[in-house]
Design a protein around this motif. Structure first.
Motif, mmCIF file in Angstrom:
data_model
loop_
_atom_site.group_PDB
_atom_site.id
_atom_site.type_symbol
_atom_site.label_atom_id
_atom_site.label_comp_id
_atom_site.label_asym_id
_atom_site.label_seq_id
_atom_site.Cartn_x
_atom_site.Cartn_y
_atom_site.Cartn_z
ATOM 1 N N VAL A 451 0.866 -0.914 -0.860
ATOM 2 C CA VAL A 451 0.200 0.565 0.061
ATOM 3 C C VAL A 451 0.794 1.365 -0.037
ATOM 4 O O VAL A 451 0.600 2.277 0.702
ATOM 5 N N ARG A 452 1.757 1.690 -1.333
ATOM 6 C CA ARG A 452 2.621 2.472 -0.913
ATOM 7 C C ARG A 452 2.234 3.581 -1.040
ATOM 8 O O ARG A 452 2.963 4.772 -0.459
ATOM 9 N N THR A 453 1.099 3.960 -1.833
ATOM 10 C CA THR A 453 -0.207 4.632 -1.623
ATOM 11 C C THR A 453 -1.377 4.349 -0.797
ATOM 12 O O THR A 453 -1.846 3.538 -1.702
ATOM 13 N N ASP A 454 -2.152 5.654 -0.621
ATOM 14 C CA ASP A 454 -3.694 4.672 -0.106
ATOM 15 C C ASP A 454 -4.243 5.921 -1.262
ATOM 16 O O ASP A 454 -5.342 6.721 -1.719
ATOM 17 N N LYS A 455 -3.951 4.496 -2.100
ATOM 18 C CA LYS A 455 -4.860 4.410 -4.105
ATOM 19 C C LYS A 455 -5.804 3.490 -3.800
ATOM 20 O O LYS A 455 -5.461 2.267 -3.361
ATOM 21 N N LYS A 456 -6.953 3.835 -4.644
ATOM 22 C CA LYS A 456 -7.939 2.913 -4.883
ATOM 23 C C LYS A 456 -7.284 1.284 -5.593
ATOM 24 O O LYS A 456 -6.829 1.575 -6.474
ATOM 25 N N GLY A 457 -7.740 0.339 -4.944
ATOM 26 C CA GLY A 457 -6.993 -0.732 -5.587
ATOM 27 C C GLY A 457 -6.093 -1.529 -5.221
ATOM 28 O O GLY A 457 -5.207 -2.379 -5.516
ATOM 29 N N PHE A 458 -5.531 -0.290 -4.348
ATOM 30 C CA PHE A 458 -4.397 -0.873 -3.776
ATOM 31 C C PHE A 458 -4.378 -1.315 -2.258
ATOM 32 O O PHE A 458 -4.045 -1.626 -1.273
ATOM 33 N N GLU A 459 -6.006 -1.557 -1.340
ATOM 34 C CA GLU A 459 -6.563 -2.081 -0.063
ATOM 35 C C GLU A 459 -6.473 -3.332 0.022
ATOM 36 O O GLU A 459 -5.885 -4.270 1.173
ATOM 37 N N GLU A 460 -5.697 -3.895 -0.894
ATOM 38 C CA GLU A 460 -5.401 -5.632 -0.681
ATOM 39 C C GLU A 460 -4.042 -6.123 -0.113
ATOM 40 O O GLU A 460 -3.986 -6.539 0.517
ATOM 41 N N GLY A 461 -3.088 -4.887 -0.302
ATOM 42 C CA GLY A 461 -2.047 -4.819 0.153
ATOM 43 C C GLY A 461 -2.464 -4.918 2.246
ATOM 44 O O GLY A 461 -1.051 -5.119 2.741
ATOM 45 N N ASN A 462 -2.833 -3.961 2.438
ATOM 46 C CA ASN A 462 -3.874 -4.281 3.805
ATOM 47 C C ASN A 462 -3.611 -5.610 4.266
ATOM 48 O O ASN A 462 -2.863 -6.067 5.433
ATOM 49 N N LEU A 463 -3.854 -6.388 3.844
ATOM 50 C CA LEU A 463 -3.785 -7.322 3.644
ATOM 51 C C LEU A 463 -2.860 -8.428 4.662
ATOM 52 O O LEU A 463 -2.164 -8.902 5.404
ATOM 53 N N VAL A 464 -2.054 -7.907 3.180
ATOM 54 C CA VAL A 464 -0.441 -8.506 3.318
ATOM 55 C C VAL A 464 0.197 -8.387 5.035
ATOM 56 O O VAL A 464 0.437 -8.588 5.364
ATOM 57 N N LEU A 465 0.433 -7.020 5.228
ATOM 58 C CA LEU A 465 0.821 -5.836 5.988
ATOM 59 C C LEU A 465 -0.102 -6.118 7.326
ATOM 60 O O LEU A 465 0.799 -7.069 9.029
ATOM 61 N N LYS A 466 -1.039 -6.396 7.104
ATOM 62 C CA LYS A 466 -1.912 -7.768 8.431
ATOM 63 C C LYS A 466 -1.051 -8.722 8.933
ATOM 64 O O LYS A 466 -0.364 -9.350 9.842
ATOM 65 N N HIS A 467 -1.180 -9.302 7.878
ATOM 66 C CA HIS A 467 -0.145 -11.239 8.209
ATOM 67 C C HIS A 467 0.897 -11.039 8.703
ATOM 68 O O HIS A 467 1.357 -11.215 9.339
#
Length: 475
Positions: A451-467
């Motif tokens: 989620v290098r920037t808060d951009k639409k379509g990047f939100e799946e990266g939040n699940l990676v960071l959560k893991h």
């Protein structure tokens, strides 16, 4: 970023974040947020490396690693001066930052800094540990790899493996993965080493290099059925059993569907035919400007006028036995358009040698890896007088031999360079926890994975960071 970085004097654990090529500390913002949401300031001290911001990342992995090493040492001194006491260290690298971080770790190891710390987690998100060379042969190899390597200054030469690092006669990537180097011995200190790798749409660092593997099971997703990690469905694949053969398809694709798909591609092809030449001109002009600027910075750095004690770092011996967005969009689009090629396995190559000799060389490589674990006396010394081309032929012969034995439907071996095969073997000996990632909602998965920037379509990266922060990060 200031809201999340730093920490209190009570914190005993320092976590360092290192951004990638042409990046800046703000690229690591959402990683910092995820860490801080899980660990308060009195538990974890957070340092976001700053000295390699912007075009400074063009200056090479060595200079970047020296800058990060200095930042870490300065931060440790600052914390001590305020009454704190850091006893644990974790490092996170994104893209090129993963390689820069590994170089810094080697310096910290050689300077004795790691002797005073408990090394916890080393994590890399989409880091090209084998470089960014596209597995191609012949003219295509020269066009996309050799030319591409010369448009990103020193970092480009190192990422494409065409440099010769100092007096080693090897690419820096090969030295970073040498079992007897300070870099491997420093990396071996960490209790956990974790990789997150995009399986599709990473135009900067493809799967084989970010996951340290010699094959790519995701080159054609229509031929495999992916298995997801429980609780992280549709984004993170099961690291133990990520794929299975796809069930046989009973129906062929209708001709109208095939034609429709190609018709939809026509506007894209026309647009690329116009914009790629213009983009290439702008890209090459920018590369020339950045090369000049980078050369000036390197000259200042080497002379000791850039605030980095170069002499202290360069006096360190590289070998343990002696001391006891990566790429700009234009090139990304061109590079990602190329299909990967595979090793020829027909046995006709002149590089094939008797099995006993090949196996002996492989065994020696494995034995040499014991140097970092305290068994240096038994390590096999590096043969400085060996014929490099003969060694390369033996590596390729071994890989061809192994490819010929794969008749179980496993995936073919990519046409990698000998130093890349050697790096895979050495790095894998350390042990990694590897997580394939499938970003569906955006085609720029290299940026979306963190989620290098808060951009639409990047939100799946939040699940990676959560893991990562809940399952992988060791506190």
């Amino acid at each position: 970023m200031e809201e999340y970085s730093g920490g209190s004097v009570e914190a005993e654990h320092l976590c360092v974040l290192v951004h990638g090529l042409w990046g800046n500390p703000n690229h690591m913002l959402n990683i910092a947020k995820a860490v801080r949401a899980q660990y308060p300031r009195d538990q974890l001290y957070l340092l976001v490396a700053k000295r390699n911001s912007g075009s400074f990342t063009y200056d090479g992995i060595e200079l970047g690693g020296e800058r990060v090493c200095l930042e870490i040492e300065e931060e440790l001194d600052l914390i001590r001066s305020r009454g704190g006491n850091i006893t644990k260290l974790s490092i996170v690298g994104y893209s090129l930052g993963g390689l820069v971080a590994r170089y810094a770790i080697g310096l910290l190891y050689a300077r004795g800094v790691l002797d005073k710390l408990e090394c916890m987690s080393f994590t890399a998100f989409a880091s090209p540990f084998l470089g960014v060379r596209t597995p191609l042969r012949g003219l295509a190899n020269r066009l996309f790899n050799v030319l591409g390597a010369r448009t990103l200054c020193m970092s480009g030469r190192q990422l494409f493996g065409i440099d010769q690092f100092r007096d080693t006669g090897k690419p820096l990537l090969a030295v970073l993965a040498d079992p007897n180097s300070i870099f491997m011995c420093g990396l071996a200190r960490f209790k956990r080493r974790t990789l997150y790798s995009n399986i599709v749409n990473d135009r900067s660092a493809t799967y084989y290099t970010t996951s340290i593997v010699k094959s790519d099971p995701y080159a054609d997703l229509s031929k495999v059925q992916v298995r997801f990690l429980s609780g992280y469905e549709d984004v993170i694949l099961d690291p133990v059993n990520p794929v299975a053969p796809a069930p046989p398809q009973t129906k062929s694709e209708p001709l109208t569907a095939w034609a429709g798909r190609w018709v939809r591609r026509v506007p894209i092809v026309l647009a690329l035919s116009l914009f790629i030449p213009l983009g290439m001109v702008a890209f090459l002009v920018n590369s020339a400007v950045q090369t000049v600027r980078s050369a000036r910075r390197v000259k200042l750095h080497e002379s000791g006028l850039a605030g980095v004690p170069v002499d202290e770092f360069r006096r360190l011996d590289l070998w343990i036995r002696d001391i006891r967005e990566a790429v700009e969009h234009t090139y990304e689009n061109l590079n990602s358009a190329q299909d990967q090629e595979y090793l020829l396995v027909d046995g006709s190559s002149s590089g094939d040698e008797p099995d006993t000799e090949v196996e002996a060389r492989s065994e020696n490589t494995l034995v040499g890896q014991s140097a970092c674990t305290g068994d240096g006396e038994e390590a096999v010394a590096k043969d400085d007088e060996s014929d490099a081309s003969a060694a390369d032929r033996e590596i390729l012969a071994l890989e061809r031999k192994e490819s010929r034995t794969h008749h179980d439907g496993s995936f073919p071996t990519l046409a990698l360079a000998p130093y890349q095969f050697a790096a895979i073997q050495a790095l894998d000996s350390l042990g990694w926890r590897k997580y394939p990632v499938w970003i569906h909602k955006h085609r720029h998965s290299h940026a979306a994975i963190i989620v290098r920037t808060d951009k639409k379509g990047f939100e799946e990266g939040n699940l990676v960071l959560k893991h990562w922060v809940t399952e992988e990060f060791l506190a």
